[in-house]
Structures are given as structure tokens and as C-alpha cells.
Design an enzyme around this catalytic site. Structure first.
Site, PDB file in Angstrom:
ATOM      1  N   ASP A  64       0.841  -1.202   0.000  1.00 28.32           N
ATOM      2  CA  ASP A  64       0.000   0.000   0.000  1.00 28.32           C
ATOM      3  C   ASP A  64       0.876   1.251   0.000  1.00 28.32           C
ATOM      4  O   ASP A  64       0.369   2.375  -0.055  1.00 28.32           O
ATOM      5  CB  ASP A  64      -1.023  -0.020   1.149  1.00 28.32           C
ATOM      6  CG  ASP A  64      -0.385  -0.150   2.517  1.00 28.32           C
ATOM      7  OD1 ASP A  64       0.859  -0.222   2.607  1.00 28.32           O
ATOM      8  OD2 ASP A  64      -1.133  -0.185   3.517  1.00 28.32           O
ATOM      9  N   SER A  65       2.210   1.054  -0.004  1.00 22.11           N
ATOM     10  CA  SER A  65       3.132   2.174  -0.240  1.00 22.11           C
ATOM     11  C   SER A  65       2.840   2.796  -1.602  1.00 22.11           C
ATOM     12  O   SER A  65       3.328   3.885  -1.904  1.00 22.11           O
ATOM     13  CB  SER A  65       4.583   1.700  -0.170  1.00 22.11           C
ATOM     14  OG  SER A  65       4.794   0.566  -0.982  1.00 22.11           O
TER      15      SER A  65
ATOM     16  N   ASP B 122      -1.097  -6.160  -0.248  1.00 21.54           N
ATOM     17  CA  ASP B 122      -1.445  -5.568   1.059  1.00 21.54           C
ATOM     18  C   ASP B 122      -2.945  -5.388   1.214  1.00 21.54           C
ATOM     19  O   ASP B 122      -3.614  -4.934   0.277  1.00 21.54           O
ATOM     20  CB  ASP B 122      -0.806  -4.167   1.166  1.00 21.54           C
ATOM     21  CG  ASP B 122       0.478  -4.173   1.968  1.00 21.54           C
ATOM     22  OD1 ASP B 122       0.729  -5.133   2.715  1.00 21.54           O
ATOM     23  OD2 ASP B 122       1.238  -3.190   1.834  1.00 21.54           O
TER      24      ASP B 122
ATOM     25  N   LYS C 261      -1.100  -9.437   2.790  1.00 19.72           N
ATOM     26  CA  LYS C 261      -0.317  -8.981   3.954  1.00 19.72           C
ATOM     27  C   LYS C 261      -1.158  -8.039   4.811  1.00 19.72           C
ATOM     28  O   LYS C 261      -1.867  -7.182   4.281  1.00 19.72           O
ATOM     29  CB  LYS C 261       0.973  -8.283   3.511  1.00 19.72           C
ATOM     30  CG  LYS C 261       1.796  -7.731   4.670  1.00 19.72           C
ATOM     31  CD  LYS C 261       3.202  -7.371   4.251  1.00 19.72           C
ATOM     32  CE  LYS C 261       3.360  -6.041   3.592  1.00 19.72           C
ATOM     33  NZ  LYS C 261       2.928  -4.873   4.402  1.00 19.72           N
TER      34      LYS C 261
ATOM     35  N   GLU D  81      -1.023  -5.614   8.588  1.00 20.83           N
ATOM     36  CA  GLU D  81      -0.138  -4.959   9.554  1.00 20.83           C
ATOM     37  C   GLU D  81      -0.681  -5.076  10.976  1.00 20.83           C
ATOM     38  O   GLU D  81      -1.869  -4.816  11.213  1.00 20.83           O
ATOM     39  CB  GLU D  81      -0.008  -3.465   9.207  1.00 20.83           C
ATOM     40  CG  GLU D  81       0.726  -3.216   7.904  1.00 20.83           C
ATOM     41  CD  GLU D  81       0.963  -1.730   7.641  1.00 20.83           C
ATOM     42  OE1 GLU D  81       0.680  -0.902   8.529  1.00 20.83           O
ATOM     43  OE2 GLU D  81       1.443  -1.417   6.539  1.00 20.83           O
TER      44      GLU D  81
ATOM     45  N   GLU E 273       9.777  -4.476  10.002  1.00 23.83           N
ATOM     46  CA  GLU E 273      10.241  -3.180   9.484  1.00 23.83           C
ATOM     47  C   GLU E 273      10.815  -2.316  10.604  1.00 23.83           C
ATOM     48  O   GLU E 273      10.193  -2.164  11.665  1.00 23.83           O
ATOM     49  CB  GLU E 273       9.068  -2.458   8.805  1.00 23.83           C
ATOM     50  CG  GLU E 273       9.465  -1.092   8.245  1.00 23.83           C
ATOM     51  CD  GLU E 273       8.469  -0.489   7.271  1.00 23.83           C
ATOM     52  OE1 GLU E 273       7.485  -1.165   6.908  1.00 23.83           O
ATOM     53  OE2 GLU E 273       8.699   0.666   6.855  1.00 23.83           O
TER      54      GLU E 273
HETATM   55  O1  KIV Z   1       3.637  -1.166   1.548  1.00 14.95           O
HETATM   56  C1  KIV Z   1       4.835  -1.531   1.520  1.00 14.95           C
HETATM   57  O2  KIV Z   1       5.596  -1.239   0.591  1.00 14.95           O
HETATM   58  C2  KIV Z   1       5.333  -2.332   2.631  1.00 14.95           C
HETATM   59  C3  KIV Z   1       6.811  -2.536   2.720  1.00 14.95           C
HETATM   60  C4  KIV Z   1       7.439  -1.340   3.312  1.00 14.95           C
HETATM   61  C5  KIV Z   1       7.151  -3.772   3.451  1.00 14.95           C
HETATM   62  O3  KIV Z   1       4.566  -2.748   3.451  1.00 14.95           O
END
Ligand code: KIV
Length: 272
Positions: free
Chosen positions: A43-44, A82, A112, A114, A179
Site C-alpha cells: 500500500d506504499s 497488502d 499482507k 499490519e 520493518e
Molecule cells: O507497503 C509496503 O511497501 C510495505 C513494505 C514497506 C514492506 O509494506
């Protein structure tokens, strides 16, 4: 494509695992061509390709849109997508509905999430057949609460992180991302878990590494975290764009080489 059991085997044989983010067809294609083990549709993408301040504005529709493009670009690479903020940690019913939608529509190999509070979700999604990757340490979706800073930096926080990591594995997580934590803590967690541990800002002793595509290739980013190494410089694109601009303005582009030379107007009568 690496399977989950092959990724596990790599941990046990101490073969390092590589992961990079990708958000579209060409970056996914490049990652696959480079033989990277896993792609993360992070989600970056909120910051790297959508221009937001953080990951907080990212929606499930954004993740599906980009996840599908990545799958098309890297059909033979293990892809993790994500779950964005607001799609998990709600009711069981809503969490699983969102997970199923993301998993089915993007054809990801895993999702994924968090935070250490999602034990019950990880158990239920795993039972449903959806592989879940857990992300601990600095979790960018909680930036409003924790900020962008090192996590696990006190004795209590380190002990808690070890316990949380074990709980993620017990709940059924297939991989753990850590992280921005001290490298000695990441090493201990990596040794204690049987699932692969992928680090970002967690030192060299995890089972593998993940970096954000735009950070590691210097593609449109203004600042870099301490843990980012720049492996190439895509800002070279600006030079190409400047040259294009100059050549359009001074008439040197397009040249003969870039022009269709077939003569047609001799055959066409115009009215005036
Ligand atoms: O969203 C992302 O790019 C991430 C990485 C920083 C692991 O979660």
C-alpha cells in the site's frame, strides 16, 4: 513461481529470499525478469504512484487495480498484496469478505496485514484457505499513532515483539515482514520462527529483504529512509524528457528516421 513450501525450504537451507514492491505491469515484469523471489503490491503505492502523504488514503479498489496489473506483468512470481487500512480489524464477516475479494480479484498468492492485533483474522483467513503474511515493527498504516521511527528499541518493546512474532506464526501466518527494528532483535526473531522472516530496515540476519521499487531505483522519490540502498538511478528519465522537450521545440524531433515516408498526397485531390 516459487511455492510457499519452496520459500520455507529456502529459509531452512539458509538461502536468502528477495522481495521488491511493484505496482504496475512494467515494474512487475522487470521484477520477474530480474528473478526476484517475491513481489509485494504494497500500500506504499499510496505514496510512490498516487502521490499521497501516507498509506492511509489507499483503498481496496486501489489495491485491486494495481494488484491485477502486477499479476499480468509477473504471472510466474509469488505475489503478495497488502490489505489497506480499514479493510481488516473490523468484524470477522467484513474482514473475510475484503480478504476474499482482494485474493480472488488480484489472484495474489498471499495477502499482507499490519499489526499484532490480527491473530483471530489470520486464523480465520488461513482456515478459509487464504495465505496471510504478517507485518510487524514499524507498520506504516499506524503512522498517526507510532510515527516513522525505530520500533522494538526498549527491552519491554523487544520482548513484546518476540511474543507477537511467535503469535503470528502460531495463528498461521506464512511469512513475517519486520520493518525498522534493531538488527539483533530481528536476528533473534528470525531464529525463533520456522516461517521465513523478511526484513526492511531490520539488518542482514533475517531470511530475506524487501525494498520499495521507487526507493531502490530513485524513481520520483524526494527522501530516503536510512535503510534504503539506491541500486540504480531512474531520475535519468528527467534528462530524456528535457531532451525530448528541446528537440520538439527546435524541430529536430521527429527526424526522417521516425517518420513514415510513403507518399500519398500525390493521389489525393483536395478541394482548395
Ligand atoms: O507497503 C509496503 O511497501 C510495505 C513494505 C514497506 C514492506 O509494506
Amino acid at each position: 513461481m516459487k511455492t510457499l513450501s519452496q520459500l520455507m525450504k529456502m529459509k531452512h537451507e539458509q538461502t536468502k529470499l528477495s522481495m521488491v514492491t511493484a505496482y504496475d505491469f512494467p515494474s512487475a515484469k522487470q521484477a520477474q525478469q530480474a528473478d526476484i523471489d517475491m513481489i509485494l503490491v504494497g500500500d506504499s503505492l499510496g505514496m510512490t504512484v498516487l502521490g499521497y502523504e501516507s498509506t492511509v488514503q489507499v483503498t481496496i479498489e486501489d489495491m485491486i487495480h494495481h494488484g491485477k496489473a502486477v499479476r499480468r506483468g509477473a504471472p510466474d512470481t509469488f505475489v503478495v498484496v497488502d490489505m489497506p487500512i480499514g479493510t481488516v480489524g473490523l468484524s470477522d464477516e467484513d474482514d473475510l469478505k475484503h480478504a476474499l475479494r482482494l485474493y480472488q480479484e488480484t489472484q495474489a498468492n498471499a495477502l499482507k496485514v499490519e499489526g499484532a492485533h490480527l491473530v483471530s483474522f489470520i486464523q480465520k483467513a488461513t482456515r478459509m484457505g487464504i495465505p496471510i503474511v504478517s507485518h510487524l515493527g514499524l507498520t506504516p498504516q499506524s503512522v498517526g499513532v507510532m510515527g516513522y521511527k525505530l520500533q522494538g528499541g526498549t527491552k519491554e518493546a523487544a520482548i513484546q515483539l518476540i511474543e507477537d512474532a511467535k503469535a503470528m506464526e502460531e495463528a498461521g501466518a506464512v511469512l513475517l515482514v519486520l520493518e525498522a527494528i534493531p538488527s539483533d532483535l530481528a536476528q533473534v526473531i528470525t531464529e525463533k520462527l520456522t516461517i521465513p522472516v523478511i526484513g526492511i530496515g531490520a539488518g542482514k540476519d533475517t531470511d530475506g529483504q524487501v525494498l520499495v521499487y521507487h526507493d531502490m531505483l530513485n524513481y520520483g522519490v524526494d527522501r530516503q529512509a536510512k535503510f534504503v540502498k539506491q541500486f540504480a538511478d531512474f531520475s535519468i528519465g528527467i534528462e530524456g524528457l528535457k531532451q525530448y522537450n528541446d528537440e520538439v521545440k527546435n524541430g529536430t524531433f521527429p527526424s526522417e528516421q521516425h517518420t513514415y515516408k510513403k507518399k500519398i498526397m500525390d493521389e489525393v485531390e483536395t478541394n482548395d
